[in-house]
Design a protein around this motif. Sequence first.
Motif, PDB file in Angstrom:
ATOM      1  N   PRO B 420      -0.584  16.113   1.881  1.00 45.11           N
ATOM      2  CA  PRO B 420      -0.198  16.721   1.416  1.00 45.11           C
ATOM      3  C   PRO B 420       1.329  17.547   0.441  1.00 45.11           C
ATOM      4  CG  PRO B 420      -0.787  17.275   3.348  1.00 45.11           C
ATOM      5  CD  PRO B 420      -0.807  15.874   3.297  1.00 45.11           C
ATOM      6  N   LEU B 421       1.724  16.412   0.701  1.00 46.41           N
ATOM      7  CA  LEU B 421       2.878  16.312  -0.037  1.00 46.41           C
ATOM      8  C   LEU B 421       3.066  15.529  -1.809  1.00 46.41           C
ATOM      9  CD1 LEU B 421       5.817  15.352   2.606  1.00 46.41           C
ATOM     10  CD2 LEU B 421       4.680  16.973   1.970  1.00 46.41           C
ATOM     11  N   GLY B 422       1.844  15.171  -1.225  1.00 49.40           N
ATOM     12  CA  GLY B 422       2.073  14.741  -2.852  1.00 49.40           C
ATOM     13  C   GLY B 422       2.317  12.960  -2.954  1.00 49.40           C
ATOM     14  N   VAL B 423       2.590  12.301  -1.696  1.00 41.23           N
ATOM     15  CA  VAL B 423       3.903  11.621  -2.684  1.00 41.23           C
ATOM     16  C   VAL B 423       2.434   9.771  -1.305  1.00 41.23           C
ATOM     17  CG1 VAL B 423       5.713  12.296  -2.379  1.00 41.23           C
ATOM     18  CG2 VAL B 423       4.422  11.351  -0.183  1.00 41.23           C
ATOM     19  N   ILE B 424       1.055   9.910  -1.190  1.00 39.86           N
ATOM     20  CA  ILE B 424       0.919   8.740  -1.130  1.00 39.86           C
ATOM     21  C   ILE B 424       0.967   7.899  -2.700  1.00 39.86           C
ATOM     22  CG2 ILE B 424      -1.996   7.962  -0.810  1.00 39.86           C
ATOM     23  CD1 ILE B 424      -0.603   9.659   1.664  1.00 39.86           C
ATOM     24  N   GLY B 425       0.040   6.928  -2.800  1.00 42.28           N
ATOM     25  CA  GLY B 425       0.863   5.646  -3.625  1.00 42.28           C
ATOM     26  C   GLY B 425       1.408   4.949  -4.384  1.00 42.28           C
ATOM     27  N   ASN B 426       2.859   5.782  -3.949  1.00 42.80           N
ATOM     28  CA  ASN B 426       3.830   5.743  -4.175  1.00 42.80           C
ATOM     29  C   ASN B 426       4.875   4.469  -3.545  1.00 42.80           C
ATOM     30  OD1 ASN B 426       7.008   5.354  -4.649  1.00 42.80           O
ATOM     31  ND2 ASN B 426       7.515   7.459  -5.234  1.00 42.80           N
ATOM     32  N   PRO B 427       5.201   3.223  -4.544  1.00 40.00           N
ATOM     33  CA  PRO B 427       6.110   2.181  -3.548  1.00 40.00           C
ATOM     34  C   PRO B 427       6.449   2.071  -1.810  1.00 40.00           C
ATOM     35  CG  PRO B 427       5.463   1.418  -5.726  1.00 40.00           C
ATOM     36  CD  PRO B 427       5.527   2.879  -5.635  1.00 40.00           C
ATOM     37  N   ALA B 428       7.841   3.388  -3.024  1.00 43.03           N
ATOM     38  CA  ALA B 428       8.478   3.595  -1.786  1.00 43.03           C
ATOM     39  C   ALA B 428       7.589   4.179  -0.672  1.00 43.03           C
ATOM     40  CB  ALA B 428       9.536   4.643  -2.580  1.00 43.03           C
ATOM     41  N   THR B 429       6.973   5.098  -1.073  1.00 48.25           N
ATOM     42  CA  THR B 429       6.589   5.352   0.620  1.00 48.25           C
ATOM     43  C   THR B 429       5.995   4.060   1.846  1.00 48.25           C
ATOM     44  OG1 THR B 429       5.269   7.495  -1.101  1.00 48.25           O
ATOM     45  CG2 THR B 429       4.673   7.356   0.990  1.00 48.25           C
ATOM     46  N   LEU B 430       4.962   3.571   1.514  1.00 50.99           N
ATOM     47  CA  LEU B 430       4.867   2.710   2.048  1.00 50.99           C
ATOM     48  C   LEU B 430       5.763   1.697   2.290  1.00 50.99           C
ATOM     49  CD1 LEU B 430       2.156   1.315   2.071  1.00 50.99           C
ATOM     50  CD2 LEU B 430       2.253  -0.869   0.794  1.00 50.99           C
ATOM     51  N   GLY B 431       6.956   1.595   1.818  1.00 51.31           N
ATOM     52  CA  GLY B 431       7.664   0.675   2.316  1.00 51.31           C
ATOM     53  C   GLY B 431       8.727   1.839   3.412  1.00 51.31           C
ATOM     54  N   LEU B 432       8.563   2.773   3.338  1.00 49.76           N
ATOM     55  CA  LEU B 432       9.160   4.261   4.104  1.00 49.76           C
ATOM     56  C   LEU B 432       8.121   3.339   5.592  1.00 49.76           C
ATOM     57  CD1 LEU B 432      10.190   7.627   2.962  1.00 49.76           C
ATOM     58  CD2 LEU B 432      11.511   5.859   4.369  1.00 49.76           C
ATOM     59  N   ALA B 433       6.754   3.588   5.404  1.00 52.50           N
ATOM     60  CA  ALA B 433       6.397   3.577   6.141  1.00 52.50           C
ATOM     61  C   ALA B 433       6.361   2.006   6.831  1.00 52.50           C
ATOM     62  CB  ALA B 433       4.152   3.415   5.965  1.00 52.50           C
ATOM     63  N   HIS B 434       6.812   0.997   6.088  1.00 52.44           N
ATOM     64  CA  HIS B 434       6.965  -0.563   6.488  1.00 52.44           C
ATOM     65  C   HIS B 434       8.287  -0.982   7.284  1.00 52.44           C
ATOM     66  CE1 HIS B 434       3.826  -3.089   3.669  1.00 52.44           C
ATOM     67  NE2 HIS B 434       2.943  -2.368   4.178  1.00 52.44           N
ATOM     68  N   SER B 435       9.092   0.056   7.142  1.00 50.46           N
ATOM     69  CA  SER B 435      10.233   0.372   8.099  1.00 50.46           C
ATOM     70  C   SER B 435       9.822   0.477   9.073  1.00 50.46           C
ATOM     71  CB  SER B 435      11.167   1.373   7.163  1.00 50.46           C
ATOM     72  OG  SER B 435      11.640   0.993   5.847  1.00 50.46           O
ATOM     73  N   VAL B 436       8.995   1.253   9.937  1.00 46.01           N
ATOM     74  CA  VAL B 436       8.931   2.033  11.232  1.00 46.01           C
ATOM     75  C   VAL B 436       8.084   0.580  11.560  1.00 46.01           C
ATOM     76  CG1 VAL B 436       7.147   3.215  12.511  1.00 46.01           C
ATOM     77  CG2 VAL B 436       7.719   4.534  10.535  1.00 46.01           C
ATOM     78  N   LEU B 437       7.096   0.282  11.458  1.00 46.35           N
ATOM     79  CA  LEU B 437       7.370  -1.583  11.193  1.00 46.35           C
ATOM     80  C   LEU B 437       7.521  -1.985  11.960  1.00 46.35           C
ATOM     81  CD1 LEU B 437       3.426  -2.694   9.811  1.00 46.35           C
ATOM     82  CD2 LEU B 437       3.622  -1.004  12.085  1.00 46.35           C
ATOM     83  N   ALA B 438       9.123  -2.491  10.954  1.00 43.98           N
ATOM     84  CA  ALA B 438      10.108  -3.144  10.428  1.00 43.98           C
ATOM     85  C   ALA B 438      11.223  -2.791  11.578  1.00 43.98           C
ATOM     86  CB  ALA B 438      10.592  -3.229   9.439  1.00 43.98           C
ATOM     87  N   VAL B 439      11.166  -1.281  12.205  1.00 42.26           N
ATOM     88  CA  VAL B 439      12.815  -1.771  12.513  1.00 42.26           C
ATOM     89  C   VAL B 439      13.078  -2.080  14.026  1.00 42.26           C
ATOM     90  CG1 VAL B 439      12.511   0.866  14.075  1.00 42.26           C
ATOM     91  CG2 VAL B 439      14.289   0.400  12.023  1.00 42.26           C
ATOM     92  N   PRO B 440      11.909  -2.129  14.870  1.00 45.96           N
ATOM     93  CA  PRO B 440      11.686  -2.864  15.718  1.00 45.96           C
ATOM     94  C   PRO B 440      12.218  -4.583  16.170  1.00 45.96           C
ATOM     95  CG  PRO B 440       9.586  -1.602  15.936  1.00 45.96           C
ATOM     96  CD  PRO B 440      10.320  -1.929  15.093  1.00 45.96           C
ATOM     97  N   TYR B 441      12.029  -4.765  14.973  1.00 46.59           N
ATOM     98  CA  TYR B 441      12.279  -6.231  15.236  1.00 46.59           C
ATOM     99  C   TYR B 441      13.657  -6.582  15.380  1.00 46.59           C
ATOM    100  CZ  TYR B 441       7.304  -7.230  14.594  1.00 46.59           C
ATOM    101  OH  TYR B 441       5.763  -7.372  14.836  1.00 46.59           O
ATOM    102  N   VAL B 442      14.014  -5.431  13.766  1.00 48.19           N
ATOM    103  CA  VAL B 442      15.576  -5.236  13.248  1.00 48.19           C
ATOM    104  C   VAL B 442      16.645  -5.309  15.307  1.00 48.19           C
ATOM    105  CG1 VAL B 442      17.616  -5.136  12.178  1.00 48.19           C
ATOM    106  CG2 VAL B 442      15.066  -4.997  11.161  1.00 48.19           C
TER     107      VAL B 442
END
Lengths: 344, 555
Positions: B420-442
């Motif tokens: 609904p925010l219209g941010v799907i399809g922006n690589p930065a959005t995907l990067g934010l989502a990947h950060s969720v996956l990545a942060v436990p490793y760090v």
Amino acid sequence: MKAIRTILLAGAFAAGTCAAQAEEMVFASWGGSYQEAISKAWLQPFSEETGIDIIQDTEPEVARIKAMVETNSLEWDVVTGGGSTLMRGVAYDLFEPITADMVDQSHVIEGARNDYGVPSEIFSTVIGYSKDAFPDGGPRTFADFFDVEKFPGMRAVPDRAATVLEAALLADGVAPADVYKVLDTEDGFQRALDKVSSLRDHVAVWWSSGAQPVQALGSGEVVMALGWNGRFQAGMDEGLDIEMSWAESIAQVGYFMIPRGAPNRDQAIRFLNYMVQPEAQSRFSEYVAYGPVTDQAWEFIDDERQARLPSTPERLKNAIFMDIAWWADNATAASEKYRQMLQK
Amino acid sequence: MKTMPNMRPAFWAWVAVAPLLIFLGVLFFFPALSLLGISFGEDQLTFEHYLRIADVPIYRRVLLNTFAISALVTLFCVIVSYPVAYLLATVSPKVRKILFIVVLLPFWTSALVRTTAWIILLQRKGVLNDLLTGAGLIDAPIAFVYNLSGVLIGMTHVLMPFVVLPLFAAFINIDRTLVEAAEGLGAGPYSIGRRVILPLTAPGVIAGATIVFLNSIGYYITPALMGGPGQTMIAMLIADNINRDLNWSLAAALSVVLLLCTVAIFVVFQRVFGLERLLTGSASRGSTAKFSIGNKGRTGGGWLTFACGVAVLIFLIAPILIVFPMSLGSSPFLSFPPESYSLRWFENLFEEAKWMRGVVNSLQAAGVAVSLSVVLGTLAAIGTMRVGRRMRPWLETVFILPMVIPVIILSVGLFYMLAPLGVIGNPATLGLAHSVLAVPYVFITVRASLVGFDRNLELAALNLGASWPVMFRRVMLPAIMPGVAAGAVFAFIQSFDDVVLALFLTNIRSRTLPRVMFEGMVHEIDPTIIAASAMIILLTLTLLAINLLLSRRQS
């Protein structure tokens, strides 16, 4: 793929010059050689004829369609999928009903018609076998596939229940017309499971992706496989030592759907009308070995190409259509029992 | 400012922890919980999905499979990582650089390419069986794939680096004088290994093993392609129920059960083995002498370990090596060696714009994911070490949870929140989502390296008049740098290897490389993805070669 880029470029150009009038439509399918065939047979000619620009996307998972529809963020006008995708989507009200006013389907083979999708092609689950392993003639019927004494060697079988249970019942002597009646009873379902279970020690690969059975046949890992005719054909065309049996087959239909709330609904309807015409239908098999959904297409297809296709009237005589309504009702329970049976 | 940290340490600890808490609250807990909530029904409260899971035996069986396979994979990863970490710690820095690349190469190829290569090596008429029968070692081919051994080989291969890196960090922090003292006191290689090396490397191993175990639980492409039906894992059933059957309530219920089982296992593990004691009790004391071989050279045990390390490296590199000849085969139906050669897949690769665009999009997403997760994860790790003892385990659990929830659940949840925010399809959005996956490793790797960091150094620096930022930059950061670096590498891998989030959060313009590779996979394997993998490996090796040449010139 070059073609997709050309379309995109052409689209961008058209949008730049006559932004106001440019009509467009977004089409999403499963990528690879399948989508390339769709692009060459239907998308490009349609685009040239009508001036409608087509943008192609990929991976229209039904889960994402549901999410898009429910969040009002639909980007796709036409999506493609198999029968189970279609029925799942219908259960959640994701697809527009296709009425006769929108797309006339009266010429379409009856077993392929559906109220919520326009059939695009017919493909079949058949037996593929290694010619090398059976120089004196390979397995013909599903009964042969399950007969490890007459036809020894390892098999590749789908790791999901759909089409395998049907093949098992046909092998066990159930008449084609009765397959789903038998499956619908508890005893009949168990009978199908038991038949598959009896073959278990002779299955080397329970496959999850359509490329696997061909790969396994090509490498000699297995001597025969239940798989999709188009994939076996692609292997044969590349010189693999494979043969298919058309004595029995389970036909499945690919569908094109319009998700609810598609932004370019009118263009989508025009496209579906175009795609289902006999002449357009005949073109698809130039690129991939899937058959037309209407008998009127055969007059445009020469004999050599007909020999590669699953939906000739003669072959459909020995085929059953996968009953997507039955599978829609029984998917979860059937899959639970099938997986349980495979665990030993 | 200078004295603040000493006056109110707890306050500043919470300031460090807060950004990650808020970040995960918004981008993880909210979307994940809103989807998990429907396990109790979409319209009205019901427990039918939980009852079904309890009732139908297949779910118990698959859950058991999942944990058993994950435990085995973790065990194997730890065993094979020791010789490799030892090898890495005892070779010259230049050789070490090369070996590091070897250890990480499996990640540079897509999961599909890796499994295809393994199948070609391991199948009945595959390379390994041909070698073994040719040498007369076996009479009939052995079934290495499509069963448990296939799954264990495939998963150990790709998950091993998660143990090797933290273990290596622990190895080079071992005080050499301890080893020498033990030798001087007459300890043989076995007792040195058991009573010196093992306890001192425990924090690294536990960090790595935790990552591998949690990661394994979510695996399904490798088990589906290299295993048999007996190796069905729970993530497969969850993904099927989301994508295929649209039975989201059942998928959510399965995820909740998985989550509870995982947490329960950790609690039991912690009670029985005392994870916390193991983690904090073995801090090495800020030595500057790095781990290396003593003056006497390698002992017999050392050479044996060395040989094992080399063997494991060969295991790591084998499927990567056959990628090159495979990418040159002319048939789309892969075999090894190919029957005839051609460049057609490389032509495809350069002709189609989607591949290069995929690389650019992937790097953009990874850039966001790595920088964000390194900053948030490091801060949170430092902060967590300083909050009260009672709060610490809770915070740790919260920060590790994103590894336990199936990615597909997060994907769908995030889509509903972000679309609904219209941010799907922006690589930065995907990067934010990947950060969720990545942060436990760090978080895990930095935390493990903080265990080895001597608090007295921090206090000494502060007392000598250094401000907190100066102390951090000059004292703490250098000490925890190996952990931060390992975390950054893992974060990059998480982002660069992800297909599931990309399927939901990208569109035709922002597709990442793994998503491009994944397309068409239901039907076929397009060897162009093998050519793409070969190119990425070549590129990595070229960068490495340039780096080595430059460093030689400098010295």
